[in-house]
Design a protein around this motif. Structure first.
Motif, PDB file in Angstrom:
ATOM      1  N   UNK A  66      -8.517   8.572   1.652  1.00 24.80           N
ATOM      2  CA  UNK A  66      -8.267   9.336   0.414  1.00 24.80           C
ATOM      3  C   UNK A  66      -9.238  10.517   0.339  1.00 24.80           C
ATOM      4  N   UNK A  67     -10.476  10.264   0.740  1.00 26.50           N
ATOM      5  CA  UNK A  67     -11.483  11.327   0.737  1.00 26.50           C
ATOM      6  C   UNK A  67     -11.145  12.384   1.794  1.00 26.50           C
ATOM      7  N   UNK A 106       1.308   8.901  -2.814  1.00 25.84           N
ATOM      8  CA  UNK A 106       1.045   7.779  -3.727  1.00 25.84           C
ATOM      9  C   UNK A 106       0.998   6.472  -2.955  1.00 25.84           C
ATOM     10  N   UNK A 107       0.633   5.431  -3.672  1.00 19.71           N
ATOM     11  CA  UNK A 107       0.617   4.080  -3.107  1.00 19.71           C
ATOM     12  C   UNK A 107       2.074   3.587  -2.981  1.00 19.71           C
ATOM     13  N   UNK A 108       2.300   2.705  -2.009  1.00 18.39           N
ATOM     14  CA  UNK A 108       3.663   2.148  -1.828  1.00 18.39           C
ATOM     15  C   UNK A 108       4.241   1.653  -3.149  1.00 18.39           C
ATOM     16  N   UNK A 109       3.368   1.079  -3.988  1.00 18.06           N
ATOM     17  CA  UNK A 109       3.847   0.448  -5.230  1.00 18.06           C
ATOM     18  C   UNK A 109       4.456   1.465  -6.205  1.00 18.06           C
ATOM     19  N   UNK A 110       4.072   2.735  -6.060  1.00 19.41           N
ATOM     20  CA  UNK A 110       4.561   3.752  -7.012  1.00 19.41           C
ATOM     21  C   UNK A 110       5.754   4.513  -6.454  1.00 19.41           C
ATOM     22  N   UNK A 111       6.077   4.230  -5.186  1.00 23.55           N
ATOM     23  CA  UNK A 111       7.070   5.055  -4.476  1.00 23.55           C
ATOM     24  C   UNK A 111       8.419   5.103  -5.203  1.00 23.55           C
ATOM     25  N   UNK A 127       3.396   8.296   1.302  1.00 27.41           N
ATOM     26  CA  UNK A 127       2.561   7.208   0.784  1.00 27.41           C
ATOM     27  C   UNK A 127       1.250   7.085   1.551  1.00 27.41           C
ATOM     28  N   UNK A 128       0.260   6.565   0.854  1.00 25.23           N
ATOM     29  CA  UNK A 128      -1.022   6.186   1.454  1.00 25.23           C
ATOM     30  C   UNK A 128      -1.551   5.013   0.620  1.00 25.23           C
ATOM     31  N   UNK A 129      -1.787   3.886   1.270  1.00 26.07           N
ATOM     32  CA  UNK A 129      -2.253   2.694   0.565  1.00 26.07           C
ATOM     33  C   UNK A 129      -3.769   2.571   0.661  1.00 26.07           C
ATOM     34  N   UNK A 130      -4.296   1.592  -0.063  1.00 19.37           N
ATOM     35  CA  UNK A 130      -5.758   1.437  -0.130  1.00 19.37           C
ATOM     36  C   UNK A 130      -6.375   1.258   1.261  1.00 19.37           C
ATOM     37  N   UNK A 131      -5.597   0.662   2.193  1.00 22.82           N
ATOM     38  CA  UNK A 131      -6.139   0.448   3.552  1.00 22.82           C
ATOM     39  C   UNK A 131      -5.835   1.635   4.473  1.00 22.82           C
ATOM     40  N   UNK A 132      -5.322   2.717   3.905  1.00 21.89           N
ATOM     41  CA  UNK A 132      -5.054   3.922   4.695  1.00 21.89           C
ATOM     42  C   UNK A 132      -3.684   3.934   5.334  1.00 21.89           C
ATOM     43  N   UNK A 138       0.949   7.759   9.010  1.00 25.77           N
ATOM     44  CA  UNK A 138       1.790   7.557  10.205  1.00 25.77           C
ATOM     45  C   UNK A 138       2.224   8.900  10.793  1.00 25.77           C
ATOM     46  N   UNK A 139       2.389   9.906   9.930  1.00 21.77           N
ATOM     47  CA  UNK A 139       2.820  11.230  10.414  1.00 21.77           C
ATOM     48  C   UNK A 139       1.638  12.122  10.798  1.00 21.77           C
ATOM     49  N   UNK A 140       0.428  11.545  10.691  1.00 20.51           N
ATOM     50  CA  UNK A 140      -0.776  12.335  11.029  1.00 20.51           C
ATOM     51  C   UNK A 140      -1.417  11.881  12.325  1.00 20.51           C
TER      52      UNK A 140
END
Ligand code: MCA
Ligand code: AMP
Length: 505
Positions: A66-67, A106-111, A127-132, A138-140
């Motif tokens: 996230x940072x 956003x997080x998967x949960x908000x998708x 999406x990006x989750x707390x564990x990255x 995946x696209x990076x």
């Protein structure tokens, strides 16, 4: 080609194998590894067709990734828009629409919740989750780890941060590269940060305190951070011995003091504790010193102005004050009615001017003009005085604002929602003292006597629209609201009437 923000905070550490982040699981991330991740993210942003000045709205849990999104935006000249992870889909929809974000992460949960608004607005959604993990990462992962940093100058936009308005609608504070760099430079100097520092970071990174104070100061000084997912008392106590410094809101410090494991011995090696975002009670300051021998350094800032004042590193740190203006910052006390500067010692409206003061509110020229004078002074809405030693004391607010655990809550936003509820004629929302959060939200309702009023049902309905931290801790029913001769609700009367409601919470 130069890019003030990226070069000053991030680029300077290129190739450095020195540690930047220590994670609770023992993992260490060097500056170079962090920069490579950020660079891959920058490539991904460009590959989505984003260009300089575009906004990326980010509602992701605190993590190194996230940072790295923040660093990637700086490197690609894209405006970073971090959003509180507690916001509901309804709240997020406003920010996405108002900011014109080209990309939402956003997080998967908000998708699923965000998909409709993003497709209507034409915003890309990843999406990006707390564990990255997530679609963005995946696209990076196959992207290059070198990137031609986009040329940017100090006046270019670096970030949007939304700060709610007393009229109920949030305003996007436009922060420039110079706002961030000048303030970080002043704070590194003022607070003596260096490469040998290790900051215990337990703040969220979607607000100024955790992002533009704690992180930017660390980056500017080349320090490292123990990067905790959030303030967890056990984790803070466990990692304190490895840190040299800590920044927090007053709730951090009252919680530490509330735990016998927080002893002078555990804090003996620390060189600095900083507090801000909300008033630090003088008794907390005194209790902290009695327990640890440390005098907390209190400072004062705003989303729109970054940090304005600080108690001195060397010299008297006066409890109940927020210290003196930072170098380069002008601070005056004015008459709220006339704007005329008052004599030293008199109570009035705090106004600040300097390279730290924002550019204005996104697409809100009238609100900007109402708060940002032609002479460059920003009307903070805080009431204060300057004492005989030049120290600033914040004595109140000229704005309808509640600060709970360091989060700003604007009553108007909640009143508008409560007034729509079945059976409610009108409402008033006030902050009342709370032993843990400093202040908490109290909703006071007047029934319209047409429909039966169902408080539990109202709480549930409000809970669907508002982030948890904004939701009234309690709702009370009254026959009528106290009003002055102008018909204005007297919130001070309400605050006084309910000031002991949570005394023993
Ligand atoms: C969490 N809750 C809250 C808050 N935080 N309710 C009201 N106010 C809050 N601040 C909710 C949770 O969702 C939970 O709801 C319930 O309260 C109990 O949560 P708890 O576990 O006690 O809270 P926590 O998770 O420990 O969080 C408290 C906290 C956190 C650590 C103080 O609020 C925090 O990190 N605050 C820092 C905010 C910040 O960074 N401010 C800087 C803004 P439920 O029970 O339903 O699950 S920048 C600024 O102000 C300017 C620029 C400046 O000068 O810095
Ligand atoms: P924000 O809207 O998140 O930028 O919060 C800024 C507001 O937080 C300021 O206008 C003040 O009301 C408050 N604030 C920040 N630091 C302090 C402090 N040290 N003491 C009292 N209030 C503070």
């Amino acid at each position: 080609m130069s890019n003030l923000l990226y070069d000053t905070l991030f680029g300077r550490h290129a190739g450095s194998s020195r540690p930047f982040l220590y994670l609770p699981d023992g993992k260490e991330i060097t500056y170079q590894a962090f920069l490579e991740q950020a660079t891959q993210f920058a490539h991904a942003l460009i590959s989505f067709g984003l260009t300089t000045g575009d906004r990326v709205a980010v509602q992701v849990e605190k993590s190194p990734e996230a940072l790295a999104l923040y660093a990637a935006c700086a490197q690609a000249g894209i405006v970073f828009l971090p959003l509180n992870t507690a916001y509901t889909v309804e709240e997020l929809s406003y920010f996405v629409e108002n900011s014109g974000a080209a990309l939402v992460i956003c997080d998967d949960r908000m998708l699923e919740g965000l998909r409709p608004i993003c497709s209507v607005l034409g915003a890309r959604l990843e999406t990006m989750n707390a564990d990255g993990t997530g679609s963005f990462g995946a696209q990076s992962e196959d992207k290059a780890t070198s990137f031609d940093t986009v040329s940017r100058v100090g006046g270019d936009l670096a970030a949007f941060l939304y700060t709610s308005g007393t009229t109920g609608r949030s305003k996007g504070a436009m922060l420039t590269q110079e706002n961030l760099v000048s303030n970080a430079r002043a704070l590194v100097e003022e607070w003596r940060f260096s490469e040998s520092d290790c900051l215990l970071h337990a703040l969220p990174i979607f607000h100024t305190h955790g992002l533009f104070v704690a992180t930017n100061v660390t980056l500017m000084a080349g320090s490292s951070m123990i990067f905790l997912p959030k303030f967890d008392l056990n984790l803070v106590l466990k990692h304190l011995p490895q840190a040299t410094s800590m920044m927090g809101v007053p709730t951090f410090y009252t919680r530490l003091l509330g735990d016998d494991r927080f002893t002078g011995a555990r804090a003996r090696h620390m060189r600095l504790f900083v507090s801000g975002s909300a008033p630090l009670l003088a008794e907390t300051h005194r209790e902290f010193e009695a327990r640890t021998g440390h005098r907390i350094l209190e400072r004062y800032g705003m989303t729109e102005t970054n940090m304005n004042t600080s108690n001195p590193y060397d010299g008297a740190r006066k409890a109940g004050t927020v210290g003196v203006p930072l170098p380069g910052v002008d601070l005056i006390i004015t008459d709220p009615e006339t704007g005329k500067e008052l004599e030293q010692g008199e109570i009035g409206q705090i106004e600040v001017r300097g390279p730290n003061v924002f550019k204005g509110y996104w697409q809100m020229p009238e609100k900007t003009a109402a708060e940002l004078r032609d002479n460059g002074f920003f009307i903070t809405g805080d009431l204060g005085r300057i004492d005989e030693d030049g120290y600033v004391q914040i004595v109140g607010r000229n704005k309808d604002l509640i600060i709970s655990g360091g989060y700003n809550i604007y009553p108007k936003e909640i009143e508008l929602l409560l007034d729509e509820q079945p059976g409610v004629l009108e409402s008033a929302v006030v902050g009342v003292p709370h032993p843990d959060f400093g202040e908490t939200v109290l909703g006071i309702l007047v029934a319209d006597r047409k429909d039966a009023i169902d408080l539990a049902g109202i709480e549930k309905s409000v809970g669907q629209s508002l982030a948890r931290f904004k939701q009234p801790r309690r709702l009370v029913l009254v026959n009528e609201l106290p009003r002055n001769t102008m018909g204005k609700v007297q919130k001070n009367v309400l605050r006084e009437a309910y000031k002991d409601m949570f005394a023993s919470a």
